[in-house]
Design a protein around this motif. Structure first.
Motif, PDB file in Angstrom:
ATOM      1  N   GLN A 106       3.419  55.407  61.896  1.00 50.65           N
ATOM      2  CA  GLN A 106       2.419  55.690  60.897  1.00 50.65           C
ATOM      3  C   GLN A 106       1.354  56.567  61.573  1.00 50.65           C
ATOM      4  O   GLN A 106       0.842  57.619  60.844  1.00 50.65           O
ATOM      5  N   TYR A 107       0.935  56.480  62.613  1.00 51.67           N
ATOM      6  CA  TYR A 107       0.015  57.559  63.320  1.00 51.67           C
ATOM      7  C   TYR A 107       0.727  58.865  63.209  1.00 51.67           C
ATOM      8  O   TYR A 107      -0.074  59.777  63.102  1.00 51.67           O
ATOM      9  N   LYS A 108       1.691  59.060  63.424  1.00 48.02           N
ATOM     10  CA  LYS A 108       2.422  60.446  63.748  1.00 48.02           C
ATOM     11  C   LYS A 108       2.300  61.143  62.224  1.00 48.02           C
ATOM     12  O   LYS A 108       1.886  62.206  62.314  1.00 48.02           O
ATOM     13  N   LEU A 130     -13.995  50.269  69.261  1.00 52.43           N
ATOM     14  CA  LEU A 130     -12.936  50.845  68.504  1.00 52.43           C
ATOM     15  C   LEU A 130     -13.445  51.844  67.435  1.00 52.43           C
ATOM     16  O   LEU A 130     -12.745  52.710  67.271  1.00 52.43           O
ATOM     17  N   TYR A 131     -14.771  51.723  66.875  1.00 52.53           N
ATOM     18  CA  TYR A 131     -15.150  52.568  65.936  1.00 52.53           C
ATOM     19  C   TYR A 131     -16.567  53.242  66.248  1.00 52.53           C
ATOM     20  O   TYR A 131     -17.508  52.814  65.859  1.00 52.53           O
ATOM     21  N   PRO A 132     -16.766  54.106  67.310  1.00 56.92           N
ATOM     22  CA  PRO A 132     -17.892  54.239  67.870  1.00 56.92           C
ATOM     23  C   PRO A 132     -18.970  55.568  66.868  1.00 56.92           C
ATOM     24  O   PRO A 132     -19.720  56.150  67.662  1.00 56.92           O
ATOM     25  N   HIS A 145      -2.101  44.091  65.680  1.00 58.47           N
ATOM     26  CA  HIS A 145      -3.105  44.121  64.518  1.00 58.47           C
ATOM     27  C   HIS A 145      -3.393  45.303  63.625  1.00 58.47           C
ATOM     28  O   HIS A 145      -4.097  45.629  62.761  1.00 58.47           O
ATOM     29  N   ARG A 146      -2.660  46.356  64.326  1.00 51.53           N
ATOM     30  CA  ARG A 146      -2.907  47.918  63.901  1.00 51.53           C
ATOM     31  C   ARG A 146      -1.825  48.474  63.281  1.00 51.53           C
ATOM     32  O   ARG A 146      -0.744  47.990  63.324  1.00 51.53           O
ATOM     33  N   PRO A 147      -1.836  49.572  62.799  1.00 51.17           N
ATOM     34  CA  PRO A 147      -1.014  50.455  62.318  1.00 51.17           C
ATOM     35  C   PRO A 147       0.201  50.671  63.368  1.00 51.17           C
ATOM     36  O   PRO A 147       0.046  50.709  64.554  1.00 51.17           O
ATOM     37  N   PRO A 175      -3.965  58.436  53.725  1.00 50.52           N
ATOM     38  CA  PRO A 175      -3.845  56.947  53.416  1.00 50.52           C
ATOM     39  C   PRO A 175      -5.534  56.475  54.191  1.00 50.52           C
ATOM     40  O   PRO A 175      -5.960  55.496  53.607  1.00 50.52           O
ATOM     41  N   TRP A 176      -5.995  57.228  55.109  1.00 50.13           N
ATOM     42  CA  TRP A 176      -7.377  56.995  55.654  1.00 50.13           C
ATOM     43  C   TRP A 176      -8.325  57.278  54.689  1.00 50.13           C
ATOM     44  O   TRP A 176      -9.365  56.457  54.661  1.00 50.13           O
ATOM     45  N   GLU A 177      -8.184  57.648  53.664  1.00 49.64           N
ATOM     46  CA  GLU A 177      -8.973  57.731  52.512  1.00 49.64           C
ATOM     47  C   GLU A 177      -9.322  56.633  51.818  1.00 49.64           C
ATOM     48  O   GLU A 177     -10.276  56.439  51.251  1.00 49.64           O
ATOM     49  N   GLN A 191     -20.151  56.955  62.891  1.00 44.94           N
ATOM     50  CA  GLN A 191     -20.744  56.475  61.499  1.00 44.94           C
ATOM     51  C   GLN A 191     -19.207  56.579  60.392  1.00 44.94           C
ATOM     52  O   GLN A 191     -18.951  57.676  60.189  1.00 44.94           O
ATOM     53  N   TRP A 192     -19.106  55.484  59.714  1.00 46.41           N
ATOM     54  CA  TRP A 192     -17.881  55.597  58.677  1.00 46.41           C
ATOM     55  C   TRP A 192     -18.652  55.510  57.459  1.00 46.41           C
ATOM     56  O   TRP A 192     -19.441  54.648  57.206  1.00 46.41           O
ATOM     57  N   ASN A 193     -18.132  55.867  56.386  1.00 48.27           N
ATOM     58  CA  ASN A 193     -18.653  56.219  54.978  1.00 48.27           C
ATOM     59  C   ASN A 193     -18.889  54.807  54.438  1.00 48.27           C
ATOM     60  O   ASN A 193     -19.779  54.602  54.148  1.00 48.27           O
ATOM     61  N   PRO A 207     -17.675  63.148  53.979  1.00 49.19           N
ATOM     62  CA  PRO A 207     -16.689  62.875  54.796  1.00 49.19           C
ATOM     63  C   PRO A 207     -16.519  61.431  55.350  1.00 49.19           C
ATOM     64  O   PRO A 207     -17.566  60.541  55.301  1.00 49.19           O
ATOM     65  N   HIS A 208     -15.193  61.063  55.751  1.00 45.80           N
ATOM     66  CA  HIS A 208     -15.239  59.632  56.190  1.00 45.80           C
ATOM     67  C   HIS A 208     -15.638  59.116  57.388  1.00 45.80           C
ATOM     68  O   HIS A 208     -16.060  57.922  57.484  1.00 45.80           O
ATOM     69  N   ILE A 209     -15.853  60.065  58.335  1.00 46.93           N
ATOM     70  CA  ILE A 209     -16.338  59.677  59.519  1.00 46.93           C
ATOM     71  C   ILE A 209     -17.549  60.840  60.047  1.00 46.93           C
ATOM     72  O   ILE A 209     -17.080  61.991  59.800  1.00 46.93           O
ATOM     73  N   THR A 242     -12.422  62.063  52.718  1.00 45.67           N
ATOM     74  CA  THR A 242     -13.289  61.196  52.240  1.00 45.67           C
ATOM     75  C   THR A 242     -12.869  59.559  52.451  1.00 45.67           C
ATOM     76  O   THR A 242     -11.782  59.324  53.323  1.00 45.67           O
ATOM     77  N   GLN A 243     -13.626  59.098  51.785  1.00 44.77           N
ATOM     78  CA  GLN A 243     -13.484  57.389  51.764  1.00 44.77           C
ATOM     79  C   GLN A 243     -13.876  56.790  50.520  1.00 44.77           C
ATOM     80  O   GLN A 243     -14.825  57.557  49.674  1.00 44.77           O
ATOM     81  N   PRO A 244     -13.699  55.492  50.118  1.00 45.71           N
ATOM     82  CA  PRO A 244     -13.836  54.979  48.980  1.00 45.71           C
ATOM     83  C   PRO A 244     -15.530  55.090  48.699  1.00 45.71           C
ATOM     84  O   PRO A 244     -16.438  54.783  49.522  1.00 45.71           O
ATOM     85  N   ARG A 247      -7.715  51.413  53.348  1.00 52.07           N
ATOM     86  CA  ARG A 247      -6.578  50.630  53.497  1.00 52.07           C
ATOM     87  C   ARG A 247      -5.367  51.173  54.171  1.00 52.07           C
ATOM     88  O   ARG A 247      -4.315  51.336  53.716  1.00 52.07           O
ATOM     89  N   ASP A 248      -5.543  51.753  55.372  1.00 45.67           N
ATOM     90  CA  ASP A 248      -5.092  52.821  55.951  1.00 45.67           C
ATOM     91  C   ASP A 248      -3.378  52.590  56.006  1.00 45.67           C
ATOM     92  O   ASP A 248      -2.641  53.331  55.928  1.00 45.67           O
ATOM     93  N   ASN A 249      -3.061  51.459  56.416  1.00 46.39           N
ATOM     94  CA  ASN A 249      -1.664  51.076  56.540  1.00 46.39           C
ATOM     95  C   ASN A 249      -1.073  50.160  55.549  1.00 46.39           C
ATOM     96  O   ASN A 249       0.004  49.563  55.594  1.00 46.39           O
ATOM     97  N   GLY A 272     -13.471  57.612  73.426  1.00 46.92           N
ATOM     98  CA  GLY A 272     -12.774  56.303  73.338  1.00 46.92           C
ATOM     99  C   GLY A 272     -12.098  56.254  71.999  1.00 46.92           C
ATOM    100  O   GLY A 272     -11.480  55.309  71.733  1.00 46.92           O
ATOM    101  N   TYR A 273     -12.263  57.204  71.040  1.00 51.55           N
ATOM    102  CA  TYR A 273     -11.505  57.408  69.780  1.00 51.55           C
ATOM    103  C   TYR A 273     -10.629  58.379  69.715  1.00 51.55           C
ATOM    104  O   TYR A 273     -10.749  59.795  70.200  1.00 51.55           O
ATOM    105  N   PHE A 274      -9.577  58.220  68.995  1.00 42.94           N
ATOM    106  CA  PHE A 274      -8.698  59.368  68.657  1.00 42.94           C
ATOM    107  C   PHE A 274      -8.392  58.997  67.104  1.00 42.94           C
ATOM    108  O   PHE A 274      -7.851  57.895  66.788  1.00 42.94           O
ATOM    109  N   ARG A 298      -1.633  42.072  60.500  1.00 43.63           N
ATOM    110  CA  ARG A 298      -1.604  43.470  60.587  1.00 43.63           C
ATOM    111  C   ARG A 298      -2.635  44.310  59.572  1.00 43.63           C
ATOM    112  O   ARG A 298      -2.068  44.841  58.580  1.00 43.63           O
ATOM    113  N   TYR A 299      -3.835  44.302  59.939  1.00 41.50           N
ATOM    114  CA  TYR A 299      -4.621  45.512  59.262  1.00 41.50           C
ATOM    115  C   TYR A 299      -4.869  45.124  57.814  1.00 41.50           C
ATOM    116  O   TYR A 299      -4.971  44.080  57.218  1.00 41.50           O
ATOM    117  N   TRP A 300      -4.035  46.165  57.009  1.00 43.82           N
ATOM    118  CA  TRP A 300      -4.006  45.898  55.649  1.00 43.82           C
ATOM    119  C   TRP A 300      -2.679  45.676  54.965  1.00 43.82           C
ATOM    120  O   TRP A 300      -2.392  45.855  53.808  1.00 43.82           O
TER     121      TRP A 300
HETATM  122  C1  DGY Z   1      -9.127  53.993  62.210  1.00 42.80           C
HETATM  123  O1  DGY Z   1      -9.082  54.914  62.960  1.00 42.80           O
HETATM  124  O2  DGY Z   1      -8.388  53.136  62.334  1.00 42.80           O
HETATM  125  C2  DGY Z   1     -10.035  54.259  60.864  1.00 42.80           C
HETATM  126  O3  DGY Z   1      -9.482  53.401  60.090  1.00 42.80           O
HETATM  127  C3  DGY Z   1      -9.677  55.702  60.304  1.00 42.80           C
HETATM  128  O4  DGY Z   1     -10.781  55.908  59.439  1.00 42.80           O
END
Ligand code: DGY
Length: 426
Positions: free
Chosen positions: A202-204, A29-31, A196-198, A158-160, A33-35, A71-73, A101-103, A163-165, A81-83, A348-350
């Protein structure tokens, strides 16, 4: 489960996600480094391998931008595998990164790891090297994200927030268009349950903002005013304020007076400005939509996390009281959205689930403020969730269902940290 078994299991999760100089939040899911994942995971590493903890934060800050932004990633190695990957962000960094960026938890993490370090010499050397970078990041926030000097920074994406969604962004997000976004294929929903995801809608909008900022050359002197999304989040600002305060105290001990003085000024201005986000009716802080100037009527965890900052004592007591109310409508604290609100979604996520990292920061803030009443419940709920459902990314606050990614680094790091830091009679 015995304490030592839980710690052993958590260490295994961290080891599996360890890529040597950084950790991935979870495989698939997250391959990358996230901040804030990295900064919080370093707290877990520090409990059993201090050099590895320092390396995690060093790697993160090695990719700081020239203007101070972290940066956040960081896309250390390609992974389709990531978009959205590096080709969508187009930041043209030597090692590709995103452009937002991120928190900023790193300042807090460095101070905490330094404070309890067994290897004091290593801790001093690392902190001396890291503090100027972290300080530059904090200054960047107030320059680039608070151009009018209000004392509070805005999120532009919102990704910054991390708490994306969150429901907090829904109203402001309607101002973000979707025209011209083009076709794309999400990858997150192939790794995690889409429920469980946005949402796709929201993605658009997430992608529209990325393209907008890219069209401005990722020039941070332009992004704030050009963004149709400018939201002031009490939780995010609390993390920044707390980090400034921790940096001030540590810089003083390390004889870095300029960093200490400048950090103190930022923290004090932030604490004073936080008062404008308090909402007496709800008994918690709320987000502010900077575009309209109005508070956002959304009872989310952002306004609870505010207690992580050195807010006035009576406000911390207010947050403790609010937690007691929330405890009546869920089985596990702390839901990321009030379960009695119509927008609540437990999976659902956040928009409802419990996140251990937030629980940890809220408990820490309550302890610091001398408001211990809810801490045992919050920390105990963390352990019960993991015992029941494993090291998931987040959990349903009513059913404990595991959600999002499995085998999650910062969940494991928090369990190690919590079991070492809090006294459980059981
Ligand atoms: C994601 O890809 O869902 C991340 O939360 C974005 O940072």
């Amino acid at each position: 489960m015995q304490k030592h078994e839980m710690i052993a299991h958590a260490r295994q999760v961290m080891a599996d996600n360890d890529r040597g100089t950084y950790t991935v939040p979870t495989h698939g899911l997250y391959p990358f480094q996230w901040n804030w994942d990295s900064a919080l995971s370093a707290l877990g590493f520090a409990q059993f391998d201090e050099p590895r903890a320092w390396t995690e934060i060093e790697t993160l800050l090695a990719h700081q931008w020239e203007d101070g932004m972290v940066p956040h990633i960081i896309f250390h190695t390609p992974d389709d595998g990531y978009f959205p990957g590096p080709e969508v962000w187009g930041t043209e960094r030597p090692v590709p990164t995103t452009g937002i960026t991120q928190p900023p938890v790193a300042g807090f993490a460095v101070a905490r790891i330094h404070a309890r370090a067994r290897d004091k010499a290593l801790a001093d050397t690392q902190a001396r090297a890291l503090l100027p970078r972290i300080h530059a990041w904090h200054q960047w926030f107030y320059r680039a994200r608070d151009p009018k000097g209000t004392g509070l920074v805005a999120l532009l994406h919102p990704w910054e927030s991390g708490r994306d969604n969150s429901v907090d962004w829904d109203a402001a997000f309607t101002r973000v268009p979707t025209e011209g976004v083009g076709e794309f294929t999400r990858r997150d929903t192939t790794h995690a349950n889409p429920a469980h995801r946005p949402t796709d809608e929201q993605y658009k909008r997430y992608i529209w903002l990325v393209k907008k900022f890219r069209s401005l050359g990722w020039d941070n002197s332009k992004l704030h005013d050009a963004s149709p999304f400018q939201v002031v989040d009490p939780g995010f600002n609390a993390i920044l304020i707390r980090a400034c305060q921790e940096v001030a105290e540590l810089a003083e001990r390390l004889d870095m007076p300029q960093i200490a003085a400048e950090s103190r000024v930022m923290a004090e201005a932030g604490v004073a400005a936080m008062e404008t986000l308090w909402n007496e009716d709800l008994g918690q802080y709320l987000c502010l939509d900077r575009t309209t100037g109005a508070q956002i009527d959304s009872p989310s965890i952002g306004g609870i996390l505010a207690v992580f900052a050195p807010i006035p004592k009576h406000r911390a007591a207010g947050i403790s009281a609010r937690l007691k109310v929330l405890a009546e409508s869920c089985e596990y604290l702390i839901p990321s959205h009030d379960p009695t609100a119509p927008e609540f979604e437990g999976l659902r996520y956040w928009r409802g689930p419990v996140w251990l990292i937030v629980n940890y920061m809220v408990a820490d803030g309550l302890a610091r403020a001398g408001e211990p009443e809810m801490i045992g419940r919050i920390m105990g709920d963390c352990l019960r969730l993991i015992e029941t459902s494993g090291f998931a990314e987040y959990h349903d606050p009513i059913t404990a269902d595991p959600c999002g990614g499995a085998h999650f680094t910062w969940t494991a790091a928090m369990i190690i940290e919590i079991l070492h830091s809090y006294d459980f009679a059981a």
